[in-house]
Design a protein around this motif. Structure first.
Motif, mmCIF file in Angstrom:
data_model
loop_
_atom_site.group_PDB
_atom_site.id
_atom_site.type_symbol
_atom_site.label_atom_id
_atom_site.label_comp_id
_atom_site.label_asym_id
_atom_site.label_seq_id
_atom_site.Cartn_x
_atom_site.Cartn_y
_atom_site.Cartn_z
ATOM 1 N N GLY A 78 0.854 -1.270 0.029
ATOM 2 C CA GLY A 78 0.197 -0.008 0.135
ATOM 3 C C GLY A 78 0.859 1.347 -0.031
ATOM 4 O O GLY A 78 0.177 2.398 0.554
ATOM 5 N N ALA A 79 2.110 1.355 -0.350
ATOM 6 C CA ALA A 79 2.837 2.400 -0.461
ATOM 7 C C ALA A 79 2.642 3.133 -1.771
ATOM 8 O O ALA A 79 2.455 2.577 -2.526
ATOM 9 C CB ALA A 79 4.422 1.991 -0.068
ATOM 10 N N VAL A 80 3.146 4.340 -1.798
ATOM 11 C CA VAL A 80 3.365 5.287 -2.906
ATOM 12 C C VAL A 80 4.653 5.555 -2.950
ATOM 13 O O VAL A 80 5.396 5.857 -2.249
ATOM 14 C CB VAL A 80 2.586 6.660 -2.673
ATOM 15 N N TRP A 81 5.185 5.279 -4.476
ATOM 16 C CA TRP A 81 6.568 5.478 -4.550
ATOM 17 C C TRP A 81 6.978 6.754 -5.518
ATOM 18 O O TRP A 81 6.234 6.906 -6.722
ATOM 19 C CB TRP A 81 6.994 4.229 -5.362
ATOM 20 N N VAL A 82 7.664 7.537 -4.794
ATOM 21 C CA VAL A 82 7.968 8.803 -5.620
ATOM 22 C C VAL A 82 9.425 8.531 -6.438
ATOM 23 O O VAL A 82 10.309 8.169 -5.724
ATOM 24 C CB VAL A 82 8.060 10.113 -4.743
ATOM 25 N N THR A 83 9.389 8.852 -7.688
ATOM 26 C CA THR A 83 10.733 8.453 -8.189
ATOM 27 C C THR A 83 11.093 9.743 -9.372
ATOM 28 O O THR A 83 10.249 10.497 -9.654
ATOM 29 C CB THR A 83 10.716 7.310 -9.357
ATOM 30 N N TYR A 84 12.245 9.973 -9.499
ATOM 31 C CA TYR A 84 12.635 11.212 -10.256
ATOM 32 C C TYR A 84 13.985 10.691 -10.894
ATOM 33 O O TYR A 84 14.780 9.990 -10.428
ATOM 34 C CB TYR A 84 12.894 12.413 -9.363
ATOM 35 N N THR A 85 14.384 11.819 -12.038
ATOM 36 C CA THR A 85 15.534 11.739 -12.849
ATOM 37 C C THR A 85 16.411 12.854 -12.582
ATOM 38 O O THR A 85 15.829 13.688 -11.613
ATOM 39 C CB THR A 85 15.264 11.647 -14.272
ATOM 40 N N SER A 86 17.516 12.865 -13.149
ATOM 41 C CA SER A 86 18.450 13.694 -12.923
ATOM 42 C C SER A 86 17.993 15.132 -13.580
ATOM 43 O O SER A 86 18.575 16.245 -13.223
ATOM 44 C CB SER A 86 19.842 13.397 -13.541
ATOM 45 N N LYS A 87 16.931 14.984 -14.260
ATOM 46 C CA LYS A 87 16.323 16.159 -14.664
ATOM 47 C C LYS A 87 15.454 16.968 -14.031
ATOM 48 O O LYS A 87 15.217 18.390 -14.274
ATOM 49 C CB LYS A 87 15.605 16.241 -16.200
ATOM 50 N N ALA A 88 15.051 16.308 -12.873
ATOM 51 C CA ALA A 88 14.202 17.083 -11.767
ATOM 52 C C ALA A 88 14.765 18.107 -11.073
ATOM 53 O O ALA A 88 16.003 17.926 -10.683
ATOM 54 C CB ALA A 88 13.623 15.974 -10.827
ATOM 55 N N PRO A 89 14.431 19.456 -10.719
ATOM 56 C CA PRO A 89 14.914 20.327 -10.133
ATOM 57 C C PRO A 89 15.329 20.026 -8.725
ATOM 58 O O PRO A 89 14.559 19.286 -8.063
ATOM 59 C CB PRO A 89 14.023 21.423 -10.214
#
Length: 223
Positions: free
Chosen positions: A139-150
């Motif tokens: 039941g978790a939410v997973w936040v992911t980001y790339t190197s382009k994210a500020p």
């Protein structure tokens, strides 16, 4: 309407806090799963499948067959609210090794017997898909980001995750947008940390109705 929404949010928060207080009692289960998983790997039991008792539900099996290495089949269907929902199958078999997921980041499928800790955990390095998917099953939410994210957005999202039980965050280069949010069977992109869709997604999917194993532990796994 506003009052009803506030009441619903308060009820959700109370339920999450109650689950968080129960984490300590569930940690022992997590240790058992971790020990069993380590034993399977050490013994090299990778042929024919090995039954492993699932610490939370007791109904899944550990398998090493080629079929169990699939993350599922199907496709995303985009909703009017911007959330894409997976239409098809998402396996829930416990496997060791790598799973070939049809989407990135994965939103479900066969996964490692040990979940990734998701009690507001922020990871600064990439994590294993197979452990993260197990966290989504809980039941978790997973936040992911790339190197382009500020950098400012990464910092703000990390602060939100740290305050939210049943959530986690990690870098993920192989995704279509700089910032993405994933839950079991659901996924969306957001423009920034201040995008109102971030709070909406968290509100809907942290221990939401999509959760295959509601109330299962988000601690006692792997980091």
């Amino acid at each position: 309407m506003g009052s009803a929404k506030n009441t619903g949010n308060a009820a959700r928060k109370a339920r999450i806090e109650e689950m968080r207080r129960a984490e300590q009692a569930r940690e022992r289960r997590g240790r058992i799963v971790k020990i069993v998983a380590s034993t399977v790997v050490a013994a090299g039991l990778v042929v024919g499948g090995v039954a492993v008792v699932h610490a939370q539900s007791g109904k899944d099996k550990d398998s090493s067959s080629s079929d169990s290495k699939s993350g599922g089949s199907g496709h995303f269907v985009a909703g009017a609210d911007g959330v894409s929902t997976w239409k098809g199958t998402l396996g829930r078999t416990h496997v060791t090794g790598t799973v070939n997921y049809p989407m990135h980041p994965p939103v479900g499928g066969n996964h490692n017997p040990v979940w990734l800790n998701c009690n507001g955990n922020v990871y600064t390095k990439a994590v294993k898909d197979e452990n993260a998917v197990h966290a989504l099953e809980h039941g978790a939410v997973w936040v992911t980001y790339t190197s382009k994210a500020p950098a400012a957005d990464v910092k703000a999202l990390a602060a939100k995750v740290k305050q939210t039980p049943y959530s986690l965050m990690s870098p993920y280069e192989n995704q279509k947008a700089p910032i993405m949010l994933s839950a079991w069977g659901h996924q969306r992109t957001v423009k920034s940390a201040s995008d109102p869709d971030v709070n909406t997604f968290f509100s809907q999917f942290v221990q939401g109705s999509q959760t295959p194993e509601p109330g299962a532990s988000c601690t006692g796994g792997t980091m």
